[in-house]
Design a protein around this motif. Structure first.
Motif, PDB file in Angstrom:
ATOM      1  N   ASP A 200       0.836  -1.193   0.000  1.00 48.83           N
ATOM      2  CA  ASP A 200       0.000   0.000   0.000  1.00 48.83           C
ATOM      3  C   ASP A 200       0.876   1.250   0.000  1.00 48.83           C
ATOM      4  O   ASP A 200       2.099   1.186   0.094  1.00 48.83           O
ATOM      5  N   GLU A 202       1.288   3.645   2.147  1.00 52.20           N
ATOM      6  CA  GLU A 202       2.043   3.901   3.381  1.00 52.20           C
ATOM      7  C   GLU A 202       3.319   3.067   3.432  1.00 52.20           C
ATOM      8  O   GLU A 202       4.391   3.558   3.775  1.00 52.20           O
ATOM      9  N   LYS A 205       5.981   4.330   0.881  1.00 52.10           N
ATOM     10  CA  LYS A 205       6.697   5.504   1.389  1.00 52.10           C
ATOM     11  C   LYS A 205       7.775   5.084   2.390  1.00 52.10           C
ATOM     12  O   LYS A 205       8.907   5.576   2.344  1.00 52.10           O
ATOM     13  N   LYS A 206       7.432   4.162   3.286  1.00 51.71           N
ATOM     14  CA  LYS A 206       8.410   3.667   4.257  1.00 51.71           C
ATOM     15  C   LYS A 206       9.574   2.975   3.558  1.00 51.71           C
ATOM     16  O   LYS A 206      10.740   3.176   3.913  1.00 51.71           O
ATOM     17  N   LYS A 412       5.440  11.010  -1.321  1.00 52.24           N
ATOM     18  CA  LYS A 412       4.291  11.212  -0.454  1.00 52.24           C
ATOM     19  C   LYS A 412       3.089  10.293  -0.703  1.00 52.24           C
ATOM     20  O   LYS A 412       2.089  10.401  -0.018  1.00 52.24           O
ATOM     21  N   GLY A 413       3.139   9.396  -1.674  1.00 46.38           N
ATOM     22  CA  GLY A 413       2.035   8.440  -1.788  1.00 46.38           C
ATOM     23  C   GLY A 413       1.139   8.667  -2.980  1.00 46.38           C
ATOM     24  O   GLY A 413       1.383   9.505  -3.834  1.00 46.38           O
TER      25      GLY A 413
END
Length: 431
Positions: A200, A202, A205-206, A412-413
């Protein structure tokens, strides 16, 4: 002096279509007979280039041909190209999953790779057991793995299921844990294929932040393959574009992305028509169409949150009060996404040149190339299409924000597309 950690020299990979392995016993004997006589493998002289769009004339195909490049320690190298260009084959060779037909690779450190979901995991073993298994494969001791275990589990977000067999994991959980293992067990070279697309926004981004950290702070090297140009642009310092199994060009990441996007599908963000080729009727002629930003600048690449304008310039050839302009939008697979036309705009046109702009708001369309065609219609009395331009011009949407922070540029996604858009049309003006 350059600190080269990986060097590929004259890498080529040949496959026989429709066959498992290199071919028949007769071919193997023929290779052996040439070898004992000190002659070259005869099958290296045949074979088609890796172009999936053509039928070809040979049973042999070169998935890769004459690949040469170097990677410095601490560098993040982006590898981009169309589907079937040879990117995944190259990464499998660099990961030692398969051997090259010709050429050699020199490594200056330990390699870890994420090539596809679940690679290297034993489905019957738990997540925790697979962490130790993968660490052992990378040459780490049990004590070293244990010291990193808590960080791996926390980063993956799979703590609740860490003692569950991974065959019960979703594809996203697989990728989370696999990436955490590869990143935290400190290989000198980390190879990442398109697998992050499974995660996903999130987690992506990680993961991108973690790859930046291990390169900048740990001095480790990352090879990253993705079709997400935002991620490539923000993560990588240098890039390679592959085409039909060869390196088409390489260099600084901004330069090679611009070249790739501008040469792919012969795309152009502006279309100017000559007198003879202009779509027209006896009433109206299309002169020019271009993609602009909110500063009226012609542009090809847009972040997903940017406003996009389609400026249409046309000539009225005879007086009329019955012209409606419209656009059709297609994705990069030539699938029709949407249509839009002027509404409630009755205008008396004198002979002359005019222009209008239709605007797509930000956070509106999904990532990738979009191709646009222009049409002109009449509705009074009976419906008539004056022209429908099939010579589409285009723009590219990069899925993500960029934000400058103390630790550098951060990805940023993603944002969802909109199914039923209502577009904003400017009033037509004479020019």
């Amino acid at each position: 002096m350059k600190d080269i950690i990986l060097k590929a020299e004259n890498i080529s990979k040949q496959y026989r279509l429709g066959q498992v392995g290199t071919g028949t016993m007769a071919h193997d004997l023929n290779r052996w007979w040439h070898q004992v006589r000190g002659k070259e493998n005869p099958y290296l002289k045949i074979g088609d280039v890796n172009d999936r769009s053509t039928k070809g004339t040979s049973d042999y195909v070169w998935a890769l041909q004459d690949i040469n490049f170097e990677v410095e320690r601490g560098e993040i190298l982006g590898i981009i190209g169309k589907n079937g260009a040879g990117k995944s084959t190259l990464l499998k060779i660099l990961s030692r999953v398969t051997a090259p037909t010709t050429g050699s690779i020199k490594f200056g450190g330990r390699v870890a790779s994420l090539l596809e979901v679940g690679t290297g995991f034993n489905g019957e073993m738990t997540g925790r057991e697979n962490v130790y298994l993968n660490g052992a494969i990378l040459g780490m001791t049990k004590k070293e793995i244990t010291s990193k275990l808590d960080e791996i589990i926390e980063f993956s977000g799979c703590e609740r299921y860490i003692d569950t067999p991974v065959k019960r994991y979703s594809s996203g959980m697989y990728v989370r844990l696999a990436f955490a293992v590869a990143a935290f067990l400190e290989p000198e070279i980390l190879i990442v294929d398109e697998v992050l697309a499974v995660g996903d926004a999130e987690f992506q981004k990680k993961a991108i932040g973690k790859m930046q950290d291990i390169s900048q702070k740990g001095g480790r090297t990352v090879l990253f393959v993705s079709h997400n140009m935002a991620a490539v642009k923000q993560l990588c310092t240098r890039g390679i574009v592959m085409e039909n199994g060869r390196i088409a060009f390489e260099g600084k990441i901004d330069t090679i992305i611009d070249k790739y996007l501008n040469t792919d599908n012969n795309v152009s963000s502006i279309k100017k028509y000559t007198f003879n080729e202009a779509p027209s009727s006896e009433v109206i002629k299309l002169l020019e169409a271009e993609v602009i930003n909110d500063k009226s600048e012609n542009k090809l690449d847009f972040l997903i949150n940017e406003k996009i304008g389609i400026k249409i310039k046309f000539e009225i050839l005879m007086e009329t009060d019955d012209i409606i302009l419209g656009i059709n939008l297609y994705n990069n697979e030539e699938i029709h996404i949407l249509s839009s036309h002027q509404k409630n705009q009755i205008q008396n046109y004198n002979k002359g040149i005019y222009q209008t702009i239709v605007w797509f708001p930000g956070n509106f369309l999904s990532e990738g190339f979009h191709f646009c065609g222009v049409a002109a219609m009449s509705y009074k009395g009976f419906f008539r299409v004056h022209f429908h331009d099939i010579n589409k011009f285009s723009f590219n949407i990069i899925d993500g924000f960029v934000e400058n922070t103390a630790r550098g540029i951060v990805y940023k996604g993603k944002f969802p597309g909109v199914v039923r858009p209502i577009l904003e049309w400017d009033n037509v003006i004479a020019i």
